[in-house]
Design a protein around this motif. Structure first.
Motif, mmCIF file in Angstrom:
data_model
loop_
_atom_site.group_PDB
_atom_site.id
_atom_site.type_symbol
_atom_site.label_atom_id
_atom_site.label_comp_id
_atom_site.label_asym_id
_atom_site.label_seq_id
_atom_site.Cartn_x
_atom_site.Cartn_y
_atom_site.Cartn_z
ATOM 1 N N ALA A 2 23.176 -60.228 -6.335
ATOM 2 C CA ALA A 2 22.976 -59.980 -8.021
ATOM 3 C C ALA A 2 23.316 -58.514 -8.329
ATOM 4 N N SER A 3 22.959 -57.701 -7.386
ATOM 5 C CA SER A 3 23.363 -56.176 -7.430
ATOM 6 C C SER A 3 22.851 -55.643 -8.749
ATOM 7 N N PRO A 4 21.831 -55.842 -9.334
ATOM 8 C CA PRO A 4 21.271 -55.289 -10.448
ATOM 9 C C PRO A 4 21.370 -53.597 -10.660
ATOM 10 N N ARG A 5 21.826 -53.490 -11.936
ATOM 11 C CA ARG A 5 22.003 -52.151 -12.194
ATOM 12 C C ARG A 5 20.949 -51.619 -13.294
ATOM 13 N N SER A 6 20.589 -52.547 -14.168
ATOM 14 C CA SER A 6 19.627 -52.398 -15.456
ATOM 15 C C SER A 6 18.470 -53.369 -15.120
ATOM 16 N N ILE A 7 17.150 -52.732 -15.591
ATOM 17 C CA ILE A 7 16.119 -53.520 -15.388
ATOM 18 C C ILE A 7 15.523 -53.456 -16.763
ATOM 19 N N VAL A 8 14.907 -54.593 -17.568
ATOM 20 C CA VAL A 8 13.941 -54.691 -18.584
ATOM 21 C C VAL A 8 12.619 -55.003 -17.957
ATOM 22 N N VAL A 9 11.636 -54.339 -18.518
ATOM 23 C CA VAL A 9 10.297 -54.516 -18.113
ATOM 24 C C VAL A 9 9.536 -55.211 -19.382
ATOM 25 N N VAL A 10 8.965 -56.236 -19.083
ATOM 26 C CA VAL A 10 8.527 -57.031 -20.080
ATOM 27 C C VAL A 10 7.022 -56.734 -20.352
#
Length: 223
Positions: free
Chosen positions: A41-49
Protein backbone atom coordinates in the motif's frame (compact mmCIF):
# COMPACT_ATOMS: atom_id res chain seq x y z
CA UNK A 1 33.15 -47.48 41.74
CA UNK A 2 30.14 -48.29 39.56
CA UNK A 3 27.89 -46.31 41.89
CA UNK A 4 30.19 -43.27 41.65
CA UNK A 5 30.28 -43.55 37.86
CA UNK A 6 26.49 -43.79 37.65
CA UNK A 7 26.13 -40.84 40.05
CA UNK A 8 28.59 -38.80 38.00
CA UNK A 9 26.71 -39.54 34.78
CA UNK A 10 23.38 -38.68 36.41
CA UNK A 11 24.70 -35.35 37.67
CA UNK A 12 26.15 -34.57 34.24
CA UNK A 13 22.83 -35.37 32.59
CA UNK A 14 20.94 -33.20 35.06
CA UNK A 15 23.39 -30.36 34.52
CA UNK A 16 22.96 -30.54 30.75
CA UNK A 17 19.19 -30.68 31.10
CA UNK A 18 19.17 -27.68 33.43
CA UNK A 19 21.38 -25.79 31.01
CA UNK A 20 19.04 -26.60 28.15
CA UNK A 21 16.04 -25.43 30.17
CA UNK A 22 17.85 -22.24 31.10
CA UNK A 23 18.66 -21.49 27.47
CA UNK A 24 15.07 -22.24 26.46
CA UNK A 25 13.74 -19.91 29.15
CA UNK A 26 16.07 -17.11 28.09
CA UNK A 27 15.09 -17.22 24.44
CA UNK A 28 12.62 -14.47 23.60
CA UNK A 29 11.26 -14.46 20.10
CA UNK A 30 9.73 -11.14 19.10
CA UNK A 31 6.43 -11.58 17.26
CA UNK A 32 6.91 -11.41 13.52
CA UNK A 33 4.99 -8.75 11.64
CA UNK A 34 3.45 -9.36 8.24
CA UNK A 35 4.49 -6.24 6.36
CA UNK A 36 3.46 -7.28 2.86
CA UNK A 37 0.15 -5.37 2.86
CA UNK A 38 1.77 -2.32 4.45
CA UNK A 39 4.63 -2.21 1.98
CA UNK A 40 2.33 -2.86 -0.98
CA UNK A 41 0.00 0.00 0.00
CA UNK A 42 2.93 2.32 0.79
CA UNK A 43 0.69 5.02 2.35
CA UNK A 44 1.83 8.62 2.28
CA UNK A 45 -1.25 10.36 3.71
CA UNK A 46 -3.42 9.34 6.66
CA UNK A 47 -6.81 10.68 7.70
CA UNK A 48 -7.56 10.27 11.42
CA UNK A 49 -11.30 9.94 12.03
CA UNK A 50 -13.14 10.74 15.29
CA UNK A 51 -12.33 8.44 18.19
CA UNK A 52 -14.81 5.86 19.49
CA UNK A 53 -15.26 6.21 23.23
CA UNK A 54 -16.04 3.20 25.45
CA UNK A 55 -15.34 5.13 28.66
CA UNK A 56 -17.73 7.28 30.68
CA UNK A 57 -15.85 10.53 30.08
CA UNK A 58 -17.59 12.40 27.26
CA UNK A 59 -14.58 14.69 26.74
CA UNK A 60 -12.07 11.86 26.28
CA UNK A 61 -12.45 11.47 22.48
CA UNK A 62 -11.59 15.11 21.76
CA UNK A 63 -8.58 14.97 24.07
CA UNK A 64 -7.26 11.81 22.43
CA UNK A 65 -7.98 13.02 18.90
CA UNK A 66 -5.95 16.19 19.51
CA UNK A 67 -2.86 14.13 20.45
CA UNK A 68 -2.77 11.85 17.41
CA UNK A 69 -1.52 14.02 14.49
CA UNK A 70 1.90 14.85 15.95
CA UNK A 71 3.26 11.31 16.48
CA UNK A 72 1.86 10.15 13.12
CA UNK A 73 3.52 13.11 11.40
CA UNK A 74 6.75 12.37 13.27
CA UNK A 75 6.76 8.95 11.64
CA UNK A 76 6.81 10.58 8.21
CA UNK A 77 3.19 10.77 7.03
CA UNK A 78 0.98 13.62 5.94
CA UNK A 79 -1.92 13.88 8.40
CA UNK A 80 -5.15 15.62 7.45
CA UNK A 81 -6.14 18.27 10.05
CA UNK A 82 -8.39 16.46 12.52
CA UNK A 83 -10.77 19.39 13.07
CA UNK A 84 -11.29 19.79 9.33
CA UNK A 85 -11.79 16.03 9.00
CA UNK A 86 -14.43 16.07 11.72
CA UNK A 87 -16.23 19.02 10.12
CA UNK A 88 -16.29 17.37 6.66
CA UNK A 89 -17.65 14.13 8.13
CA UNK A 90 -20.40 16.04 9.95
CA UNK A 91 -21.34 17.74 6.68
CA UNK A 92 -21.73 14.24 5.25
CA UNK A 93 -24.09 13.37 8.12
CA UNK A 94 -21.65 11.47 10.31
CA UNK A 95 -21.91 13.09 13.73
CA UNK A 96 -21.09 10.04 15.84
CA UNK A 97 -17.71 8.33 15.85
CA UNK A 98 -19.35 4.91 15.99
CA UNK A 99 -21.11 5.55 12.66
CA UNK A 100 -17.86 6.70 11.07
CA UNK A 101 -16.09 3.51 12.19
CA UNK A 102 -18.93 1.46 10.67
CA UNK A 103 -18.45 3.00 7.23
CA UNK A 104 -16.34 1.29 4.56
CA UNK A 105 -12.78 2.62 4.93
CA UNK A 106 -12.62 2.91 1.14
CA UNK A 107 -15.42 5.49 1.18
CA UNK A 108 -13.79 7.56 3.93
CA UNK A 109 -10.39 7.51 2.23
CA UNK A 110 -11.96 8.53 -1.09
CA UNK A 111 -13.78 11.41 0.57
CA UNK A 112 -10.44 12.95 1.57
CA UNK A 113 -8.18 11.53 -1.09
CA UNK A 114 -6.19 9.75 1.63
CA UNK A 115 -4.04 6.65 1.26
CA UNK A 116 -5.15 5.22 4.62
CA UNK A 117 -7.56 5.76 7.49
CA UNK A 118 -6.60 5.66 11.18
CA UNK A 119 -9.27 4.34 13.56
CA UNK A 120 -8.71 4.74 17.32
CA UNK A 121 -10.89 3.39 20.14
CA UNK A 122 -10.72 4.33 23.81
CA UNK A 123 -11.22 1.12 25.80
CA UNK A 124 -10.43 2.66 29.17
CA UNK A 125 -10.04 6.20 30.49
CA UNK A 126 -10.65 6.34 34.22
CA UNK A 127 -9.29 6.91 37.71
CA UNK A 128 -9.90 4.28 40.37
CA UNK A 129 -9.75 5.30 44.01
CA UNK A 130 -8.63 2.61 46.46
CA UNK A 131 -8.07 3.57 50.11
CA UNK A 132 -5.28 6.19 49.91
CA UNK A 133 -4.27 5.87 46.28
CA UNK A 134 -5.71 6.68 42.88
CA UNK A 135 -4.68 4.84 39.72
CA UNK A 136 -5.26 6.63 36.41
CA UNK A 137 -5.55 4.31 33.42
CA UNK A 138 -5.78 4.81 29.66
CA UNK A 139 -6.20 1.97 27.17
CA UNK A 140 -6.33 2.53 23.41
CA UNK A 141 -6.71 0.44 20.27
CA UNK A 142 -5.32 1.61 16.91
CA UNK A 143 -6.13 0.37 13.38
CA UNK A 144 -4.71 1.62 10.09
CA UNK A 145 -6.71 0.58 7.01
CA UNK A 146 -5.75 1.24 3.41
CA UNK A 147 -7.90 3.03 0.86
CA UNK A 148 -8.70 -0.38 -0.58
CA UNK A 149 -10.09 -1.60 2.75
CA UNK A 150 -7.18 -3.80 3.80
CA UNK A 151 -5.92 -3.59 7.38
CA UNK A 152 -2.29 -2.49 7.30
CA UNK A 153 -1.49 -2.22 10.99
CA UNK A 154 -3.05 -2.87 14.38
CA UNK A 155 -1.84 -2.06 17.88
CA UNK A 156 -3.03 -1.59 21.46
CA UNK A 157 -1.51 0.39 24.30
CA UNK A 158 -2.34 0.63 28.00
CA UNK A 159 -0.75 3.04 30.48
CA UNK A 160 -1.25 3.55 34.22
CA UNK A 161 -0.16 6.19 36.70
CA UNK A 162 -0.41 6.37 40.49
CA UNK A 163 0.67 9.63 42.21
CA UNK A 164 3.55 8.92 44.58
CA UNK A 165 3.96 10.34 48.05
CA UNK A 166 7.44 11.86 48.29
CA UNK A 167 6.96 13.77 51.54
CA UNK A 168 9.08 12.97 54.58
CA UNK A 169 8.14 13.19 58.22
CA UNK A 170 5.79 11.37 60.52
CA UNK A 171 3.67 8.44 59.43
CA UNK A 172 0.55 10.50 60.13
CA UNK A 173 1.83 13.32 57.92
CA UNK A 174 2.58 10.89 55.11
CA UNK A 175 -0.93 9.44 55.36
CA UNK A 176 -2.43 12.92 55.13
CA UNK A 177 -0.22 13.72 52.13
CA UNK A 178 -1.14 10.45 50.42
CA UNK A 179 -4.84 11.13 50.98
CA UNK A 180 -4.53 14.63 49.53
CA UNK A 181 -2.61 13.41 46.46
CA UNK A 182 -5.15 10.66 45.87
CA UNK A 183 -8.06 13.08 46.26
CA UNK A 184 -6.51 15.52 43.77
CA UNK A 185 -5.84 12.77 41.25
CA UNK A 186 -9.38 11.49 41.66
CA UNK A 187 -10.95 14.92 41.31
CA UNK A 188 -8.86 15.98 38.31
CA UNK A 189 -7.01 13.02 36.74
CA UNK A 190 -4.20 14.14 34.47
CA UNK A 191 -4.89 11.91 31.47
CA UNK A 192 -2.97 13.89 28.86
CA UNK A 193 0.61 12.89 29.80
CA UNK A 194 -0.46 9.24 29.81
CA UNK A 195 -2.21 9.67 26.46
CA UNK A 196 0.81 11.30 24.85
CA UNK A 197 3.06 8.57 26.24
CA UNK A 198 0.73 5.82 25.04
CA UNK A 199 0.59 7.30 21.53
CA UNK A 200 4.36 7.68 21.48
CA UNK A 201 4.92 4.01 22.27
CA UNK A 202 2.11 2.68 20.06
CA UNK A 203 2.82 4.86 17.03
CA UNK A 204 6.48 5.88 17.20
CA UNK A 205 8.86 3.97 19.45
CA UNK A 206 7.27 0.66 20.44
CA UNK A 207 8.11 -2.78 19.00
CA UNK A 208 4.92 -2.72 16.92
CA UNK A 209 4.98 0.97 15.96
CA UNK A 210 4.09 2.34 12.55
CA UNK A 211 6.70 1.79 9.88
CA UNK A 212 8.66 4.89 8.93
CA UNK A 213 6.66 6.91 6.42
CA UNK A 214 7.97 8.30 3.11
CA UNK A 215 8.68 11.79 4.39
CA UNK A 216 10.80 10.50 7.26
CA UNK A 217 12.69 8.17 4.93
CA UNK A 218 13.31 11.00 2.46
CA UNK A 219 14.53 13.25 5.28
CA UNK A 220 16.98 10.63 6.50
CA UNK A 221 18.21 9.99 2.95
CA UNK A 222 19.16 13.66 2.62
CA UNK A 223 21.12 13.72 5.87
Amino acid sequence: MKKKTMLSRTLSALTLAAGALLLTGCQTNAPKRDLHAYEAASPRSIVVVPVVNKSLDVDAPNYVLSTLPVPIAEKGYYVFPVNTTKMVLEQEGFYEAERVHEQPPEAIAKLFGADAVMFVTINKWDAQYIVLSTTVTVDFEYRLVSKTGEELWHNTQRMQYSPSNSSSGSAFGMLISAAINAAIARAAPNYMPLTVQANGIALVSGPNALLDGPYLREKRAKQ
